[in-house]
Design an enzyme around this catalytic site. Structure first.
Site, mmCIF file in Angstrom:
data_model
loop_
_atom_site.group_PDB
_atom_site.id
_atom_site.type_symbol
_atom_site.label_atom_id
_atom_site.label_comp_id
_atom_site.label_asym_id
_atom_site.label_seq_id
_atom_site.Cartn_x
_atom_site.Cartn_y
_atom_site.Cartn_z
ATOM 1 N N ASN A 89 0.803 -1.218 0.000
ATOM 2 C CA ASN A 89 0.000 0.000 0.000
ATOM 3 C C ASN A 89 0.841 1.274 0.000
ATOM 4 O O ASN A 89 0.342 2.335 -0.379
ATOM 5 C CB ASN A 89 -0.931 -0.002 1.219
ATOM 6 C CG ASN A 89 -1.641 1.319 1.392
ATOM 7 O OD1 ASN A 89 -2.556 1.636 0.649
ATOM 8 N ND2 ASN A 89 -1.220 2.103 2.379
ATOM 9 N N TYR A 155 2.570 9.722 -11.170
ATOM 10 C CA TYR A 155 1.738 8.874 -10.318
ATOM 11 C C TYR A 155 0.883 7.929 -11.150
ATOM 12 O O TYR A 155 0.819 6.720 -10.880
ATOM 13 C CB TYR A 155 0.845 9.752 -9.438
ATOM 14 C CG TYR A 155 -0.071 8.982 -8.524
ATOM 15 C CD1 TYR A 155 0.399 8.446 -7.327
ATOM 16 C CD2 TYR A 155 -1.414 8.793 -8.849
ATOM 17 C CE1 TYR A 155 -0.441 7.737 -6.483
ATOM 18 C CE2 TYR A 155 -2.259 8.094 -8.008
ATOM 19 C CZ TYR A 155 -1.776 7.568 -6.827
ATOM 20 O OH TYR A 155 -2.600 6.869 -5.999
ATOM 21 N N LYS A 159 1.110 3.790 -11.096
ATOM 22 C CA LYS A 159 -0.026 2.975 -10.683
ATOM 23 C C LYS A 159 -0.508 2.069 -11.820
ATOM 24 O O LYS A 159 -0.990 0.959 -11.572
ATOM 25 C CB LYS A 159 -1.156 3.863 -10.177
ATOM 26 C CG LYS A 159 -0.869 4.512 -8.832
ATOM 27 C CD LYS A 159 -0.597 3.474 -7.749
ATOM 28 C CE LYS A 159 -0.527 4.084 -6.362
ATOM 29 N NZ LYS A 159 -0.267 3.072 -5.313
#
Length: 248
Positions: A89, A155, A159
């Site tokens: 995470n 980002y 991801k």
């Protein structure tokens, strides 16, 4: 029996937000948990809040640094003897525009969000292979599916790569009894989103069929299912948790 009874879980980035909710849910469902955070203060605060829920330990770890993952895994094994569940995470988000993103920021975002996911998974998978099984759940984002509205290209690309990495690891680790899955949340009510301007929140809610942000507890519920034996025939999948904002 609770779904994670007797399991040992490692949750990276577990001191706040989604990671904290996952750690708490795991404890409530019978697991013992090791969580990581980037500062002694954040780890101590999280442990103080969670100790009443069950057996929990913490480790200070900056997973943007290459040596941190192995030290974190070793700490978890030293404390509990094995790892049955890993949740990757830990991550950082930026909103820097395509025109302003520099090499240093690009590397920091990819090192934390992507590189650490692979190398922590690699270290844990070696243990799980010896144990003849385990479950890995990676945390991606809707930004990795739709390119991101508020998030930066660094980002969004990191991801997106986490989703691809999930599929690759699922193929290669299945023969060892290790399942690898992914969740891709959209806009979740956490301290990270609390300061977002109302006009942005309204815009995001308008493109979400359920018309609201999600909760960290809703993400934790999905992760708990994927981590548990209830999902024993599920691997290589990405579960979108976004109120219908990305219908694919």
């Amino acid at each position: 029996m609770t779904p994670l009874a007797g399991k040992i879980a490692l949750v990276t980035g577990g001191t706040r937000g989604i990671g904290f909710s996952i750690a708490r849910r795991f404890l409530q469902k019978g697991a013992s948990v090791v969580l990581s955070g980037t500062s002694r203060a954040s780890v101590a605060t999280a442990l103080e809040k969670l100790r009443a829920e069950g057996s929990v330990a913490g480790h200070v770890s900056d997973l943007s640094l290459p040596e941190s993952g192995a030290a974190l895994v070793a700490s978890a094994v030293e404390r509990f003897g094995r790892i049955d569940v890993l949740v990757n995470n830990a991550g950082i988000s930026t909103g820097t525009s395509v025109w302003e993103t520099g090499i240093e920021e690009w590397d920091r975002v990819h090192n934390t969000n992507l590189r650490s996911t692979f190398f922590v998974s690699q270290a844990v998978a070696k243990l799980m292979a010896g144990q003849k099984g385990g479950s890995i759940v990676n945390v991606s984002s809707i930004a990795g599916q739709n390119g991101g509205l508020a998030a930066s290209p660094a980002y969004a690309s990191a991801k997106a790569a986490v989703i691809g990495l999930t599929r690759s690891l699922a193929r290669r680790l299945a023969e060892h009894g290790i399942r690898v899955n992914c969740v891709a949340p959209s806009d979740i009510e956490t301290d990270a989103t609390a300061g977002w301007p109302q006009n942005l929140r309204d815009r995001l809610n308008a493109i979400t069929p359920l018309g609201r942000f999600g909760s960290a507890e809703e993400v934790a519920g999905a992760v708990t299912f994927l981590a548990s034996d209830d999902a024993s025939y599920i691997t290589g999948q990405t579960l979108s948790i976004n109120g219908g904002a990305y219908l694919s």
